[in-house]
Scaffold this motif. Structure first.
Motif, mmCIF file in Angstrom:
data_model
loop_
_atom_site.group_PDB
_atom_site.id
_atom_site.type_symbol
_atom_site.label_atom_id
_atom_site.label_comp_id
_atom_site.label_asym_id
_atom_site.label_seq_id
_atom_site.Cartn_x
_atom_site.Cartn_y
_atom_site.Cartn_z
ATOM 1 N N GLU A 164 38.710 47.039 37.021
ATOM 2 C CA GLU A 164 38.269 45.626 37.027
ATOM 3 C C GLU A 164 39.530 44.741 36.722
ATOM 4 N N VAL A 165 40.576 45.605 36.494
ATOM 5 C CA VAL A 165 41.811 44.592 35.817
ATOM 6 C C VAL A 165 42.923 44.722 36.923
ATOM 7 N N SER A 166 43.357 43.466 37.162
ATOM 8 C CA SER A 166 44.345 43.453 37.990
ATOM 9 C C SER A 166 45.823 42.693 37.389
ATOM 10 N N ALA A 167 46.845 43.174 37.690
ATOM 11 C CA ALA A 167 48.026 42.698 36.620
ATOM 12 C C ALA A 167 49.311 42.702 37.761
ATOM 13 N N LEU A 168 50.408 41.855 37.329
ATOM 14 C CA LEU A 168 51.421 41.684 38.116
ATOM 15 C C LEU A 168 52.704 41.474 36.936
ATOM 16 N N VAL A 169 53.660 42.139 37.569
ATOM 17 C CA VAL A 169 54.929 42.015 37.036
ATOM 18 C C VAL A 169 56.219 41.895 37.802
ATOM 19 N N LEU A 170 56.721 40.923 37.689
ATOM 20 C CA LEU A 170 57.906 40.451 38.820
ATOM 21 C C LEU A 170 59.289 40.995 37.675
ATOM 22 N N GLY A 171 60.363 40.669 38.502
ATOM 23 C CA GLY A 171 61.734 40.604 38.138
ATOM 24 C C GLY A 171 62.560 42.106 38.076
ATOM 25 N N THR A 185 44.037 39.476 35.753
ATOM 26 C CA THR A 185 42.894 39.031 35.650
ATOM 27 C C THR A 185 41.775 40.258 35.327
ATOM 28 N N VAL A 186 40.647 40.041 34.677
ATOM 29 C CA VAL A 186 39.549 41.023 35.061
ATOM 30 C C VAL A 186 38.205 40.517 35.516
ATOM 31 N N ARG A 187 38.322 41.216 36.691
ATOM 32 C CA ARG A 187 37.103 40.857 37.770
ATOM 33 C C ARG A 187 37.510 39.167 38.352
ATOM 34 N N GLY A 188 38.708 38.714 38.324
ATOM 35 C CA GLY A 188 38.858 37.565 38.631
ATOM 36 C C GLY A 188 39.072 36.600 37.590
ATOM 37 N N VAL A 189 38.815 36.872 36.370
ATOM 38 C CA VAL A 189 38.821 35.961 35.308
ATOM 39 C C VAL A 189 40.284 36.126 34.543
ATOM 40 N N PRO A 190 41.013 35.194 34.604
ATOM 41 C CA PRO A 190 42.342 35.263 34.019
ATOM 42 C C PRO A 190 42.334 35.632 32.739
#
Ligand code: NAI
Length: 306
Positions: A164-171, A185-190
Protein backbone atom coordinates in the motif's frame (compact mmCIF):
# COMPACT_ATOMS: atom_id res chain seq x y z
CA UNK A 1 16.30 -11.86 -24.59
CA UNK A 2 19.90 -12.13 -23.45
CA UNK A 3 21.19 -10.36 -20.34
CA UNK A 4 24.88 -10.35 -19.50
CA UNK A 5 25.88 -9.75 -15.90
CA UNK A 6 29.44 -8.65 -15.27
CA UNK A 7 30.50 -9.65 -11.76
CA UNK A 8 29.35 -13.02 -10.40
CA UNK A 9 29.45 -11.89 -6.78
CA UNK A 10 26.52 -11.52 -4.40
CA UNK A 11 24.49 -9.04 -6.43
CA UNK A 12 25.35 -10.54 -9.83
CA UNK A 13 24.61 -14.14 -8.90
CA UNK A 14 21.36 -13.24 -7.10
CA UNK A 15 20.20 -11.24 -10.11
CA UNK A 16 21.13 -14.14 -12.42
CA UNK A 17 18.98 -16.48 -10.36
CA UNK A 18 16.02 -14.10 -10.42
CA UNK A 19 16.28 -13.53 -14.17
CA UNK A 20 16.24 -17.19 -15.12
CA UNK A 21 13.92 -18.52 -12.42
CA UNK A 22 11.35 -15.81 -13.15
CA UNK A 23 11.80 -16.70 -16.79
CA UNK A 24 12.68 -13.19 -17.94
CA UNK A 25 15.85 -13.84 -19.95
CA UNK A 26 18.79 -16.08 -20.69
CA UNK A 27 21.90 -15.01 -18.81
CA UNK A 28 25.65 -14.86 -19.37
CA UNK A 29 27.52 -14.40 -16.10
CA UNK A 30 31.08 -13.07 -16.50
CA UNK A 31 33.70 -12.65 -13.81
CA UNK A 32 37.45 -12.30 -13.61
CA UNK A 33 37.64 -15.07 -10.98
CA UNK A 34 38.32 -18.37 -12.74
CA UNK A 35 35.71 -21.00 -11.90
CA UNK A 36 33.33 -18.71 -9.98
CA UNK A 37 30.86 -17.87 -12.78
CA UNK A 38 31.12 -21.39 -14.17
CA UNK A 39 30.35 -22.90 -10.76
CA UNK A 40 27.38 -20.63 -10.13
CA UNK A 41 25.99 -21.25 -13.62
CA UNK A 42 26.32 -25.02 -13.26
CA UNK A 43 24.64 -24.94 -9.84
CA UNK A 44 21.76 -22.87 -11.26
CA UNK A 45 21.46 -25.20 -14.27
CA UNK A 46 21.20 -28.18 -11.93
CA UNK A 47 18.31 -26.40 -10.15
CA UNK A 48 16.49 -25.88 -13.45
CA UNK A 49 14.37 -29.03 -13.48
CA UNK A 50 13.57 -28.58 -9.79
CA UNK A 51 12.48 -24.99 -10.34
CA UNK A 52 10.67 -25.92 -13.53
CA UNK A 53 12.09 -23.48 -16.06
CA UNK A 54 14.12 -23.77 -19.23
CA UNK A 55 16.09 -20.53 -19.30
CA UNK A 56 19.78 -20.91 -20.02
CA UNK A 57 22.71 -19.56 -18.04
CA UNK A 58 26.37 -19.61 -19.05
CA UNK A 59 29.25 -18.80 -16.70
CA UNK A 60 32.44 -17.53 -18.29
CA UNK A 61 35.64 -15.49 -17.99
CA UNK A 62 35.49 -14.51 -21.66
CA UNK A 63 33.58 -11.43 -22.82
CA UNK A 64 33.23 -13.01 -26.27
CA UNK A 65 30.39 -15.06 -24.77
CA UNK A 66 28.40 -11.88 -24.03
CA UNK A 67 28.08 -10.94 -27.72
CA UNK A 68 24.63 -9.78 -28.80
CA UNK A 69 23.30 -8.98 -25.33
CA UNK A 70 20.16 -6.86 -25.03
CA UNK A 71 21.10 -5.67 -21.55
CA UNK A 72 24.45 -5.59 -19.76
CA UNK A 73 24.44 -5.24 -15.98
CA UNK A 74 27.71 -4.18 -14.36
CA UNK A 75 28.16 -5.37 -10.78
CA UNK A 76 31.93 -5.95 -10.94
CA UNK A 77 33.96 -4.28 -8.23
CA UNK A 78 34.53 -4.18 -4.51
CA UNK A 79 31.65 -3.87 -2.05
CA UNK A 80 31.97 -1.93 1.21
CA UNK A 81 33.34 -3.25 4.48
CA UNK A 82 32.06 -1.98 7.85
CA UNK A 83 33.10 1.65 8.43
CA UNK A 84 33.66 2.36 4.74
CA UNK A 85 31.61 4.82 2.73
CA UNK A 86 30.74 4.07 -0.89
CA UNK A 87 33.16 6.81 -1.88
CA UNK A 88 36.12 4.87 -0.46
CA UNK A 89 35.72 2.49 -3.40
CA UNK A 90 36.28 5.09 -6.13
CA UNK A 91 39.77 4.39 -7.43
CA UNK A 92 39.59 0.60 -7.54
CA UNK A 93 36.08 0.38 -8.91
CA UNK A 94 36.68 3.09 -11.53
CA UNK A 95 39.46 0.99 -13.06
CA UNK A 96 37.29 -2.12 -13.05
CA UNK A 97 34.19 -0.40 -14.48
CA UNK A 98 36.11 1.27 -17.30
CA UNK A 99 37.79 -2.01 -18.20
CA UNK A 100 34.66 -4.18 -18.21
CA UNK A 101 32.51 -1.57 -19.96
CA UNK A 102 34.99 -1.36 -22.81
CA UNK A 103 35.04 -5.13 -23.22
CA UNK A 104 31.29 -5.60 -22.94
CA UNK A 105 30.09 -2.77 -25.19
CA UNK A 106 32.48 -3.82 -27.97
CA UNK A 107 30.52 -7.10 -28.26
CA UNK A 108 27.03 -5.61 -27.76
CA UNK A 109 27.08 -2.03 -29.02
CA UNK A 110 23.26 -1.72 -28.90
CA UNK A 111 22.84 -3.07 -25.37
CA UNK A 112 21.33 -1.01 -22.58
CA UNK A 113 23.88 -0.73 -19.77
CA UNK A 114 22.74 -0.85 -16.16
CA UNK A 115 25.48 0.07 -13.72
CA UNK A 116 25.28 -1.21 -10.13
CA UNK A 117 28.88 -0.86 -8.93
CA UNK A 118 29.50 1.84 -6.29
CA UNK A 119 29.90 4.72 -5.97
CA UNK A 120 26.97 4.36 -8.29
CA UNK A 121 26.48 7.75 -9.92
CA UNK A 122 30.19 8.18 -10.64
CA UNK A 123 30.48 4.67 -12.08
CA UNK A 124 27.44 5.26 -14.32
CA UNK A 125 29.11 8.36 -15.74
CA UNK A 126 32.39 6.54 -16.34
CA UNK A 127 30.60 3.64 -18.02
CA UNK A 128 28.73 6.06 -20.31
CA UNK A 129 31.90 7.97 -21.16
CA UNK A 130 33.79 4.74 -21.86
CA UNK A 131 31.00 3.16 -23.90
CA UNK A 132 30.65 6.18 -26.16
CA UNK A 133 26.92 5.56 -26.58
CA UNK A 134 23.98 7.99 -26.34
CA UNK A 135 23.27 8.82 -22.68
CA UNK A 136 19.81 7.18 -22.85
CA UNK A 137 21.58 3.84 -23.24
CA UNK A 138 23.08 3.98 -19.74
CA UNK A 139 21.26 3.81 -16.39
CA UNK A 140 22.45 3.47 -12.82
CA UNK A 141 20.52 1.37 -10.31
CA UNK A 142 20.00 3.04 -6.94
CA UNK A 143 16.74 4.99 -6.70
CA UNK A 144 14.64 1.84 -6.98
CA UNK A 145 16.53 0.30 -4.06
CA UNK A 146 16.61 3.41 -1.88
CA UNK A 147 12.89 3.95 -2.48
CA UNK A 148 12.12 0.30 -1.62
CA UNK A 149 14.04 0.75 1.63
CA UNK A 150 12.07 3.86 2.57
CA UNK A 151 8.85 2.09 1.55
CA UNK A 152 9.76 -0.79 3.89
CA UNK A 153 10.52 1.51 6.83
CA UNK A 154 7.24 3.41 6.34
CA UNK A 155 5.29 0.14 6.28
CA UNK A 156 7.04 -1.06 9.45
CA UNK A 157 6.44 2.26 11.23
CA UNK A 158 2.73 2.41 10.37
CA UNK A 159 2.22 -1.34 10.54
CA UNK A 160 0.56 -1.41 7.11
CA UNK A 161 0.97 -3.69 4.10
CA UNK A 162 4.08 -2.63 2.21
CA UNK A 163 2.14 -2.98 -1.05
CA UNK A 164 0.00 0.00 0.00
CA UNK A 165 3.04 2.22 0.42
CA UNK A 166 4.73 4.22 -2.28
CA UNK A 167 8.01 6.07 -1.66
CA UNK A 168 10.46 8.16 -3.64
CA UNK A 169 14.16 8.86 -3.16
CA UNK A 170 16.16 11.08 -5.53
CA UNK A 171 19.75 12.23 -5.72
CA UNK A 172 23.09 10.48 -5.65
CA UNK A 173 23.29 7.01 -4.10
CA UNK A 174 25.27 8.19 -1.10
CA UNK A 175 24.94 9.66 2.36
CA UNK A 176 23.37 12.81 0.84
CA UNK A 177 20.57 11.02 -1.04
CA UNK A 178 17.25 12.88 -1.03
CA UNK A 179 14.23 10.98 0.35
CA UNK A 180 11.06 12.94 -0.50
CA UNK A 181 8.43 12.45 2.25
CA UNK A 182 6.03 14.77 0.38
CA UNK A 183 5.92 12.17 -2.39
CA UNK A 184 5.51 9.17 -0.08
CA UNK A 185 1.99 7.87 0.38
CA UNK A 186 -0.09 5.10 1.89
CA UNK A 187 -2.89 4.43 -0.59
CA UNK A 188 -2.46 7.96 -1.88
CA UNK A 189 -2.47 9.61 1.56
CA UNK A 190 0.80 11.54 2.07
CA UNK A 191 2.81 10.26 5.04
CA UNK A 192 3.19 13.88 6.11
CA UNK A 193 -0.47 13.55 7.25
CA UNK A 194 0.08 10.20 8.97
CA UNK A 195 3.35 10.70 10.85
CA UNK A 196 4.84 13.56 12.84
CA UNK A 197 8.02 15.32 11.79
CA UNK A 198 10.27 13.46 14.21
CA UNK A 199 9.06 10.07 12.97
CA UNK A 200 9.56 11.10 9.35
CA UNK A 201 13.05 12.38 10.14
CA UNK A 202 13.91 8.98 11.66
CA UNK A 203 12.69 7.14 8.55
CA UNK A 204 14.66 9.48 6.29
CA UNK A 205 17.80 8.92 8.33
CA UNK A 206 17.38 5.15 8.36
CA UNK A 207 16.96 5.21 4.58
CA UNK A 208 20.15 7.24 4.09
CA UNK A 209 21.86 4.66 6.28
CA UNK A 210 20.06 1.70 4.75
CA UNK A 211 23.10 0.29 2.98
CA UNK A 212 25.44 0.83 5.93
CA UNK A 213 22.96 -0.82 8.32
CA UNK A 214 23.23 -4.04 6.33
CA UNK A 215 27.02 -3.78 5.91
CA UNK A 216 27.26 -3.53 9.72
CA UNK A 217 25.10 -6.62 10.22
CA UNK A 218 26.68 -8.83 7.54
CA UNK A 219 30.27 -7.72 8.14
CA UNK A 220 31.37 -9.52 4.95
CA UNK A 221 29.95 -7.14 2.33
CA UNK A 222 26.82 -5.26 1.43
CA UNK A 223 23.18 -5.93 0.68
CA UNK A 224 22.34 -8.02 -2.35
CA UNK A 225 18.77 -9.38 -2.29
CA UNK A 226 16.99 -6.01 -2.53
CA UNK A 227 19.66 -4.60 -4.88
CA UNK A 228 19.14 -7.58 -7.19
CA UNK A 229 15.35 -7.07 -7.02
CA UNK A 230 15.62 -3.38 -7.89
CA UNK A 231 17.93 -4.22 -10.80
CA UNK A 232 15.51 -6.92 -11.94
CA UNK A 233 12.74 -4.31 -12.14
CA UNK A 234 14.86 -2.18 -14.45
CA UNK A 235 15.80 -5.14 -16.66
CA UNK A 236 12.14 -6.13 -16.84
CA UNK A 237 11.09 -2.61 -17.84
CA UNK A 238 13.63 -2.73 -20.68
CA UNK A 239 12.95 -6.27 -21.87
CA UNK A 240 9.15 -5.85 -21.73
CA UNK A 241 9.31 -2.24 -22.97
CA UNK A 242 7.18 -1.14 -20.03
CA UNK A 243 7.82 2.60 -19.74
CA UNK A 244 8.10 2.09 -15.99
CA UNK A 245 8.44 5.35 -14.06
CA UNK A 246 11.14 4.82 -11.46
CA UNK A 247 14.03 6.76 -10.03
CA UNK A 248 17.35 5.82 -11.61
CA UNK A 249 20.71 7.48 -12.14
CA UNK A 250 20.25 9.15 -15.49
CA UNK A 251 22.30 11.61 -17.51
CA UNK A 252 21.08 15.12 -16.76
CA UNK A 253 21.51 17.87 -19.25
CA UNK A 254 19.92 20.82 -17.46
CA UNK A 255 16.97 18.97 -15.91
CA UNK A 256 16.56 19.96 -12.24
CA UNK A 257 19.21 22.60 -12.94
CA UNK A 258 21.94 19.93 -13.09
CA UNK A 259 24.21 19.53 -16.10
CA UNK A 260 26.56 16.79 -17.35
CA UNK A 261 26.12 14.39 -14.43
CA UNK A 262 24.40 11.08 -13.68
CA UNK A 263 22.13 11.54 -10.65
CA UNK A 264 18.98 9.76 -9.51
CA UNK A 265 15.73 11.28 -10.83
CA UNK A 266 12.41 9.77 -11.89
CA UNK A 267 12.46 8.64 -15.50
CA UNK A 268 10.49 6.35 -17.77
CA UNK A 269 12.47 3.19 -18.48
CA UNK A 270 11.67 1.24 -21.62
CA UNK A 271 13.47 -0.77 -24.30
CA UNK A 272 15.53 2.26 -25.32
CA UNK A 273 16.80 2.67 -21.76
CA UNK A 274 16.21 5.99 -20.04
CA UNK A 275 13.20 7.65 -21.62
CA UNK A 276 11.67 10.93 -20.59
CA UNK A 277 12.86 12.40 -17.31
CA UNK A 278 10.05 13.64 -15.09
CA UNK A 279 10.75 16.98 -13.43
CA UNK A 280 8.96 17.13 -10.07
CA UNK A 281 8.13 20.52 -8.64
CA UNK A 282 10.42 20.61 -5.62
CA UNK A 283 10.40 22.99 -2.67
CA UNK A 284 13.46 25.20 -2.24
CA UNK A 285 14.76 22.89 0.51
CA UNK A 286 14.30 19.73 -1.59
CA UNK A 287 15.98 21.36 -4.57
CA UNK A 288 18.84 22.51 -2.40
CA UNK A 289 19.29 18.97 -1.02
CA UNK A 290 19.31 17.55 -4.56
CA UNK A 291 21.93 20.07 -5.67
CA UNK A 292 24.11 19.34 -2.62
CA UNK A 293 23.95 15.63 -3.41
CA UNK A 294 24.74 16.29 -7.08
CA UNK A 295 27.72 18.45 -6.16
CA UNK A 296 29.17 15.64 -4.09
CA UNK A 297 28.78 13.31 -7.10
CA UNK A 298 30.60 15.92 -9.21
CA UNK A 299 33.47 16.11 -6.71
CA UNK A 300 33.82 12.32 -6.70
CA UNK A 301 33.70 12.18 -10.47
CA UNK A 302 36.64 14.59 -10.58
CA UNK A 303 38.52 12.34 -8.13
CA UNK A 304 37.75 9.27 -10.24
CA UNK A 305 39.05 10.91 -13.40
CA UNK A 306 42.22 12.29 -11.79
P1 NAI B 1 31.03 -9.08 -4.59
O1 NAI B 1 32.39 -8.86 -4.04
O2 NAI B 1 30.20 -10.17 -4.03
O3 NAI B 1 31.13 -9.30 -6.17
C1 NAI B 1 31.90 -8.52 -7.01
C2 NAI B 1 32.44 -9.42 -8.11
O4 NAI B 1 33.11 -8.61 -9.08
C3 NAI B 1 33.46 -10.46 -7.62
O5 NAI B 1 33.01 -11.76 -7.95
C4 NAI B 1 34.73 -10.10 -8.38
O6 NAI B 1 35.51 -11.23 -8.74
C5 NAI B 1 34.15 -9.40 -9.60
N1 NAI B 1 35.14 -8.60 -10.32
C6 NAI B 1 36.09 -7.78 -9.82
N2 NAI B 1 36.83 -7.25 -10.82
C7 NAI B 1 36.33 -7.73 -11.98
C8 NAI B 1 36.66 -7.55 -13.34
N3 NAI B 1 37.65 -6.74 -13.71
N4 NAI B 1 35.94 -8.20 -14.27
C9 NAI B 1 34.92 -9.01 -13.91
N5 NAI B 1 34.55 -9.22 -12.63
C10 NAI B 1 35.25 -8.59 -11.67
O7 NAI B 1 30.26 -7.68 -4.46
P2 NAI B 1 28.67 -7.42 -4.49
O8 NAI B 1 28.15 -7.47 -3.12
O9 NAI B 1 28.07 -8.27 -5.55
O10 NAI B 1 28.64 -5.88 -4.95
C11 NAI B 1 29.09 -5.52 -6.24
C12 NAI B 1 29.12 -4.01 -6.39
O11 NAI B 1 27.80 -3.49 -6.37
C13 NAI B 1 29.87 -3.28 -5.26
O12 NAI B 1 30.59 -2.19 -5.79
C14 NAI B 1 28.74 -2.78 -4.39
O13 NAI B 1 29.13 -1.66 -3.61
C15 NAI B 1 27.71 -2.42 -5.43
N6 NAI B 1 26.33 -2.33 -4.95
C16 NAI B 1 25.59 -1.30 -5.40
C17 NAI B 1 24.27 -1.15 -5.03
C18 NAI B 1 23.46 -0.03 -5.58
O14 NAI B 1 22.42 0.30 -5.04
N7 NAI B 1 23.87 0.61 -6.66
C19 NAI B 1 23.65 -2.09 -4.08
C20 NAI B 1 24.51 -3.21 -3.72
C21 NAI B 1 25.81 -3.30 -4.14
Amino acid sequence: PLVSIVGAGKVGSTLAQRLIEKHLADVVLVDIAVGLPQGIALDLLEARSLEGHDRHICGTNDFADTAGSDVIVITAGLPRKPGMSRDDLIATNARIVVDVTRQAIARSPEAILIVVTNPLDVMAYLAWETAGVPPQQVLGMAGGLDSARLQTFIALELNVDVAEVSALVLGGHGDLMVPLPRYCTVRGVPITELLDEAAIARLVERTRNGGAEIVQLLKTGGAFYAPASATYQMVEAIVHDRARLMPAATYLNGEYGITDLFVGVPCFIDRRGAGKIHELSLTAAERHALHTSAESVRTNLAIARA
